[in-house]
Design an enzyme around this catalytic site. Structure first.
Site, PDB file in Angstrom:
ATOM      1  CG  ASP A 174      21.030-110.000  -4.768  1.00  0.00           C
ATOM      2  OD1 ASP A 174      22.209-110.351  -4.605  1.00  0.00           O
ATOM      3  OD2 ASP A 174      20.380-110.233  -5.798  1.00  0.00           O
ATOM      4  CG  ASP A 185      26.446 -89.794  -9.327  1.00  0.00           C
ATOM      5  OD1 ASP A 185      25.887 -90.746  -9.911  1.00  0.00           O
ATOM      6  OD2 ASP A 185      27.248 -89.933  -8.391  1.00  0.00           O
ATOM      7  CD  GLU A 201      24.924 -95.524  -4.518  1.00  0.00           C
ATOM      8  OE1 GLU A 201      24.471 -95.207  -5.655  1.00  0.00           O
ATOM      9  OE2 GLU A 201      25.167 -96.694  -4.184  1.00  0.00           O
ATOM     10  CB  ALA A 238      36.032 -99.587 -13.248  1.00  0.00           C
ATOM     11  CB  THR A 277      39.424 -92.414 -12.180  1.00  0.00           C
ATOM     12  OG1 THR A 277      38.005 -92.414 -12.423  1.00  0.00           O
ATOM     13  CG2 THR A 277      40.141 -92.187 -13.500  1.00  0.00           C
ATOM     14  CB  THR A 290      37.182 -90.100  -8.765  1.00  0.00           C
ATOM     15  OG1 THR A 290      37.860 -89.935 -10.019  1.00  0.00           O
ATOM     16  CG2 THR A 290      38.176 -90.520  -7.708  1.00  0.00           C
ATOM     17  CB  SER A 291      32.162 -89.432 -10.766  1.00  0.00           C
ATOM     18  OG  SER A 291      31.485 -89.162  -9.557  1.00  0.00           O
ATOM     19  CG  ASP A 336      17.335-109.247 -10.991  1.00  0.00           C
ATOM     20  OD1 ASP A 336      18.552-109.508 -10.903  1.00  0.00           O
ATOM     21  OD2 ASP A 336      16.838-108.185 -10.593  1.00  0.00           O
TER      22      ASP A 336
END
Lengths: 564, 688
Positions: free
Chosen positions: B307, B344, B348, B387, B389, B391-392, B526
């Site tokens: 990963d 958020d 990120e 998922a 849009t 956007t947040s 995992d």
């Protein structure tokens, strides 16, 4: 460099140089590609048609084996029946030769079927012209082709990926005869006839000697028989003394040509393997491994034979030409020694000098060479024997580099190792147990009259006979009273096991490898053409094939040498 | 590395040695010996020598009783040494297991009964399907899966890692291991294994050797060694009639000595110890292997799936730059970006706030009360990422602030007839082609600018991939990133291939594709959705923190949850094979010297000429034979440390490695016994 040495150097280099294109040609034959001999196709197709064989039918390893063994059984019965009835056949028996004694006939039939050509009879007095041609000459072709066909199936197995087809035995077999053995034989036979070798159906010639005596000089269809005897690594001579006889080997030039014929196909087939799998380097690497041993043997024997017999020198006899007892003056000691190594390397068995008379270590080298039986080896089977050592070497070196062993992308697992180990055991088993039985009998019945020489040399004679039988070589150390039921039967069995188990086992391995998934190579994969692998391979050959015979050799040739 | 030292057991720990010595005698039982054909032959030879020793008291044809008894004893010692090698390897495994088992001593379990009441039972009585409760300070009594709650857990007892980890119901971090300790909060745990069948139990049984099965390579090697043994049996037995022919009586003692010396006793005696030690080394690296075969397979791996996040790159992407549109002040962009990211919780999002802080902007909320979800902003409405849009953001009085993927924001803007400025388009392209992820920020559908998110490649990871490449192992990065970004990171980290925009089934697909080409594939995972791929992979390493399903599907469990562990596992697997291969080579190479010691000794008396083969100039036939068998015996304990530690693996390419090992163990195997036998002869010759 004296001219004797120069002669063998030229011979070896010439053979190797010609073996490379010849190997390429053999690959074309095995792969059914176009060759300049395609005009023979109608003949081959006629044979297939008459025999109701579809030459393009795929065959797996078991079908291949069944076809091969069945055909060989037919050859055996054919040979045995003709040998015990040859006196009654209406033609081609101008000298009125009688039937062969049954155990000798058994031994002889096995011997020619297995490409051994151990001869417990003497050709000029023991076989009619009909026998010579329809049994000996014929079997020398087909037994060689049996070996080549088995080898070609193994070649195919290496490049197969998850498939069972190992090629059609009948096609490989017939084309080995018509496209490889026959053309080469015709060329060489014509050359030998031009050099004075007889080829006739007339009976023995009556000659009046200078002293006024009338002698019968045996002759017959010598040239074709001698040619295939060399080309097919057979070794069954027309006359008892084999290629020491002036009609089987008239001069130095014919000796050169015959020795060339002995090693050309075995060497070419090693190169052919590399070409077949698309990795010529592998063929060169295997050739290099074999050549290291071959040249070491040549060096030892040429040295000792050229040096002469020290015991004779002590008696004041001139040894400047080398150890000339049992050798032909027209051939000389170096060419005799080179021939000795050639013939024992390739399971050929024809001789141009008497090995029994050579110096002890040369005799020891010949025995050792046959014990290994994979230094070029017999046509087809030489590669097969070598292949068994390759499997074992790949297994050990695969572990040493930390990867489950693979050979050409196929994993070598328990099954392959088991079969390879069994085949590798066979040779020590036949030779050591055979010699042990003979030693036991000899030790308890000293008056049995087998051995012409006592002590170490006598031991070498027995050891040589069993080694030659197990290795399907066929040469005799001589000096051994071998035309008795004991030797006929025991050696016959040795030849049979020594022939077929090393064909059955590797074919089974081939079948298993062909069915396996192909593992692509990576930086962690072992390169079989690397010098390190060649070193492992040589070590395996020396430790398994040579060291297991060390005690036996110590009691025979080594003790004799050290006692001189 | 402190955790390693804790687990390191001294090679010949006195306590282990005394137990192993006892075991060495127990293992003499023919029933156990039979499993090892080579050593079983030695045992038969030892028995015969016992009879010969007795016989020689009354007869003179088999040598002196003293000579025969000495051979008998040396052979017995050879057997004991071989047994000791196996016993000490097992004992070390056991000691490793015991240290793990200590963590699993009886702990009280608070079982939640059907009627909801809680009662306390000893952990050994927990059955599959029971549910127990763990609160702050409790030791978790059994392996299980959290069905309710979240807790911080100290797993140092198992992993040696002191930092606590978070375990919570649902998702990929729901699994807890017996013996670990809850540091805070409360969880309900469902018992997933029967008593005595948990992973650790199974593993302990494996390491103790009880359920150890021979691996395929070990079987193949045993067959080959048996083949050698048969050849040397023939060599020895036929010497008797050969000797009779040569008028040289050969004593049974000499024949048996020759036989035992020639057969590969060195590797035969150490073979099972090597196998056990291999699993033991995996355990020292904190990897539990469900079978020895898995460790062996690891050495053959062709492809490894890793990963990206957490393995190749440090955690998650980080914001590294703001690019404001023309006419928009950078501060405005920073302010909006921060406001949009306050709620958020993704790494990120947090990194955007952090980056803003380094640029001198600190929103009051990030200084003040964090429980106030309005963040001090009037009439704030948090818009979560969806998922749909993609956007947040946040809605304030008259301000609609959004951040999201370039395409999503562009669509929003274009819906209102606005355009994305060219310089932002350019910035977005530049960020993507540099392997970054662009985010675009808008206010009232006016594009304010872009944020650059970048992956940080772990230091040192490039070298590890280079090492894998030299081993012939291909590395594949699995990431949800778009192909452009993935390609950039792949190149930067030095992996050979990547799967971009990966869904769980893509991993499975990739593994199948590689396997179809005959390759062996490993992956680490995992999550429950990794389980099919873990099961499909030839080596599936599940993280101990992962779900039960993942652990069941894989064939190894990594207690450290360290995704780069695969690299070590590969080396351990290779070491295992190399140790077997080199010791086999060494063992067989020894035969050369032994032949030269014994063969002249057998025949020297009646064939004086063979004295020339006695190149070591050994004193007498008796001393030569004894020196050879004594050397053959003591080489076993001398090599035990090597067998247990394993022969070092060096990724220098197969041919170079073969040349190196052939030189050390092949040539060494020829030379060492010449020296050893000569030295022993010098010592014992005066004693005879």
């Amino acid at each position: 460099m004296n001219s004797e040495i120069l002669g063998i150097v030229v011979l070896f280099i010439l053979t190797v140089v010609l073996a490379i294109p010849f190997g390429r040609y053999c690959v074309k034959v095995f792969k059914n590609e176009k060759t300049w001999l395609d005009f023979l196709a109608p003949v081959e197709n006629f044979v297939f048609k008459v025999c109701r064989i579809n030459p393009n039918q795929p065959m797996d390893w078991k079908e291949n084996l069944k076809a091969s063994l069945t055909l060989n059984l037919i050859f055996f019965v054919w040979a045995f029946v003709i040998l015990i009835t040859q006196a009654w056949h209406p033609f081609w028996n101008p000298d009125g030769i009688g039937n062969m004694e049954p155990t000798t006939a058994f031994n002889t039939a096995v011997s020619f079927m297995t490409n051994t050509n151990l001869q417990h009879y003497s050709g000029e007095t023991g076989a009619t012209y009909l026998t010579q041609l329809l049994v000996f000459c014929f079997l020398q072709f087909v037994s060689a082709a049996t070996g080549i066909a088995a080898m070609a199936s193994i070649f195919k197995a290496i490049v197969q990926r998850q498939a069972s087809d190992l090629g059609n035995f009948y096609q490989l077999f017939l084309k080995s005869c018509t496209r490889i053995l026959l053309p080469l034989s015709i060329v060489i036979a014509l050359f030998l006839v031009l050099r004075g070798m007889p080829s006739t159906f007339e009976g023995a010639a009556q000659v009046v000697t200078l002293e006024g005596d009338t002698v019968n000089v045996a002759r017959g269809p010598v040239a074709p028989m001698v040619t295939i005897k060399q080309v097919g690594t057979n070794g069954g001579g027309y006359f008892g003394p084999n290629s020491t006889h002036p009609f089987e080997n008239p001069d130095y030039i014919t000796n050169f040509a015959e020795n060339f014929a002995i090693i050309i196909i075995p060497i070419a087939l090693i190169f052919a393997f590399g070409f077949y799998i698309g990795k010529p380097k592998v063929g060169y690497a295997f050739f290099a491994a074999m050549t290291v041993v071959f040249l070491a043997f040549v060096f030892i024997t040429v040295h000792f034979e050229s040096q002469g017999n020290t015991e004779l020198a002590k008696m004041g006899i001139d040894n400047s030409l080398g150890a000339m007892e049992g050798k032909e003056v027209r051939i000389g000691s170096a060419a005799s020694a080179f021939w000795g190594v050639s013939t024992t390397s390739t399971s050929n068995g024809s001789v141009n000098s008497m090995h029994d008379s050579q110096t002890p270590l040369s005799g020891g080298v010949y025995i050792l060479d046959m014990m290994i039986n994979a230094i070029y080896g017999g046509v087809g089977v030489g590669f097969i024997n070598f292949f068994v050592f390759v499997i074992i070497a790949v297994f050990i070196s695969g572990l040493m580099v930390g990867r489950t062993p693979e050979l050409f992308g196929k994993k070598i697992e328990a099954k392959e190792v088991k079969i390879a180990a069994l085949v590798a055991i066979l040779h020590p088993f036949l030779i050591l147990v055979g010699t042990a039985i003979a030693s036991h009998v000899q030790a308890n019945q000293a008056d049995i009259g087998w051995l012409a020489n006592p002590s170490y040399h006598g031991f070498s004679e027995m050891l040589y006979e069993f080694t030659s039988s197990a290795a399907n070589n066929g040469s005799g150390f001589e000096g051994l009273g071998d035309a008795t039921p004991f030797w006929n039967i025991l050696c016959g069995l040795c030849m049979m096991f020594g022939r077929f188990i090393p064909i059955i086992g590797p074919l089974a391995i081939a079948g298993s490898l062909a069915a396996k998934k192909y593992v692509p190579e990576s930086a962690g994969t072992l390169n079989v053409e690397s010098p390190a692998f060649v070193a492992v391979l040589l070590s395996v050959i020396i430790i398994i094939a040579a060291l297991s015979f060390f005690p036996a050799l110590a009691l025979g040739p080594i003790a004799e040498y050290l006692s001189m | 590395m402190s955790k390693r030292e804790k687990k390191d057991i001294r090679l010949f720990e006195p306590a282990l040695v005394s137990e192993s010595i006892k075991q060495s005698f127990i293992k003499l039982s023919p029933r156990l010996m039979m499993k090892n054909p080579v050593m079983f032959c030695v045992e038969i030879g030892t028995f015969i020598m016992l009879f010969v020793s007795v016989y020689s008291f009354t007869n003179t044809d088999q040598g002196t009783p003293f000579y025969n008894i000495v051979i008998f004893l040396v052979l017995l010692v050879t057997l004991l040494f071989a047994n000791f090698a196996e016993a000490i390897a097992e004992a070390r495994g056991k000691a490793q297991a015991d240290s793990l088992r200590k963590t699993r001593e009886e702990t009280p379990a608070k079982i939640i009964l059907d009627n909801g009441k809680v009662s306390t039972k000893p952990s050994s009585q927990l059955k599959k399907g029971d549910v127990f409760l763990c609160e702050t300070g409790d030791i978790i009594p059994s392996d299980g899966e959290i069905i309710e709650g979240i807790a911080t857990v100290d797993e140092s007892a198992i992993t040696g890692e002191s930092a606590p980890v978070i375990r919570e119901a649902g998702g990929d971090k729901s699994s807890v291991t017996g013996g670990t300790k809850v540091l805070s909060d409360k969880i309900k745990v469902l018992v997933t294994t029967q008593p005595g069948e948990s992973f650790l139990d199974k593993m302990i049984a494996l390491v103790e050797g009880a359920s150890r099965q021979k691996t395929p390579n070990e079987i193949a090697l045993t067959l080959l060694l048996s083949g050698f043994t048969i050849v040397f049996l023939l060599v020895t037995v036929t010497l008797k009639p050969f000797g009779d022919y040569a008028n040289t009586p050969v004593s049974i003692g000499a024949l048996i000595a020759l036989f035992v010396c020639l057969i590969p006793t060195t590797i035969g005696g150490l073979l099972s110890a090597i196998g056990i030690a291999g699993m033991d080394r995996a355990l020292q690296a904190n990897v539990i292997s469900k079978s020895g075969k898995a460790v062996e397979t690891a050495g053959d791996l062709d492809t490894i799936l890793l990963d990206k996040t957490g393995t190749i790159t440090i955690g998650n992407r980080k914001a590294t730059n703001f690019y404001a549109s023309k006419g928009i002040h950078e501060d405005t962009l920073i302010e909006c970006a921060t406001i949009a990211s306050l709620a958020d919780e993704t790494p990120e999002g947090k990194s955007i706030v952090e980056l803003a802080a380094t640029k001198g902007y600190r929103h009051p909320a990030s200084l003040g009360n964090e429980t106030d979800f309005s963040y001090g902003l009037p009439n704030a409405r948090i818009i979560k990422f969806s998922a749909e849009t993609r956007t947040s953001g946040i809605d304030l009085d008259g301000r609609v602030i959004r951040k999201g993927a370039y395409d999503a924001i562009r669509k929003l803007a274009e819906k209102e007839g606005k355009h994305v400025p060219d310089e932002i388009k350019a910035a977005v392209e530049r960020i993507s082609s540099n392997g970054g992820t662009p985010l675009v920020v808008s206010e009232n559908n006016n594009v304010l600018g872009a944020i650059e998110l970048q992956d940080i490649v772990k230091p040192g990871i490039t070298e590890r991939f280079a090492r894998l490449r030299k081993m012939g192992v291909k590395t594949v990065m699995v990431t949800g990133d778009n192909p452009l970004t993935a390609k950039y990171i792949a190149e930067k980290a030095g992996v050979d291939d990547f799967i971009a925009e990966a869904k769980p089934e893509d991993k499975l697909e990739y593994i199948r594709k590689e396997q179809a080409q005959g390759k062996l594939v490993a992956m680490m995972g995992d999550g429950t959705n990794d389980a099919p791929a873990l099961a499909q992979a030839d080596v599936g390493v599940a993280m101990n923190s992962g779900t039960q399903a993942a652990k069941e599907a894989g064939n190894m469990v990594d207690l450290d949850n360290d995704p780069t562990k695969l690299i070590e596992v590969v080396e351990i697997g290779k070491q295992l094979l190399i140790t077997r291969g080199t010791l086999t080579t060494f063992s067989i190479a020894n035969d050369v010297a032994k032949y030269f010691a014994i063969v002249p000794a057998l025949f020297m008396a009646s064939i004086p000429a063979l004295q020339a083969l006695n190149i070591m100039r050994l004193a007498s036939p008796e001393s030569a034979i004894l020196s050879a068998v004594i050397f053959n015996a003591i080489i076993i304990p001398v090599l035990i440390p090597l067998a247990l530690r394993g022969v070092a693996y060096k990724p220098i390419g197969a041919s170079a490695l073969l040349a190196r090992n052939l030189f050390i163990y092949g040539l060494g195997g020829i030379v060492v016994p010449f020296i050893g036998i000569k030295l022993i002869d010098l010592v014992i010759a005066p004693l005879l």
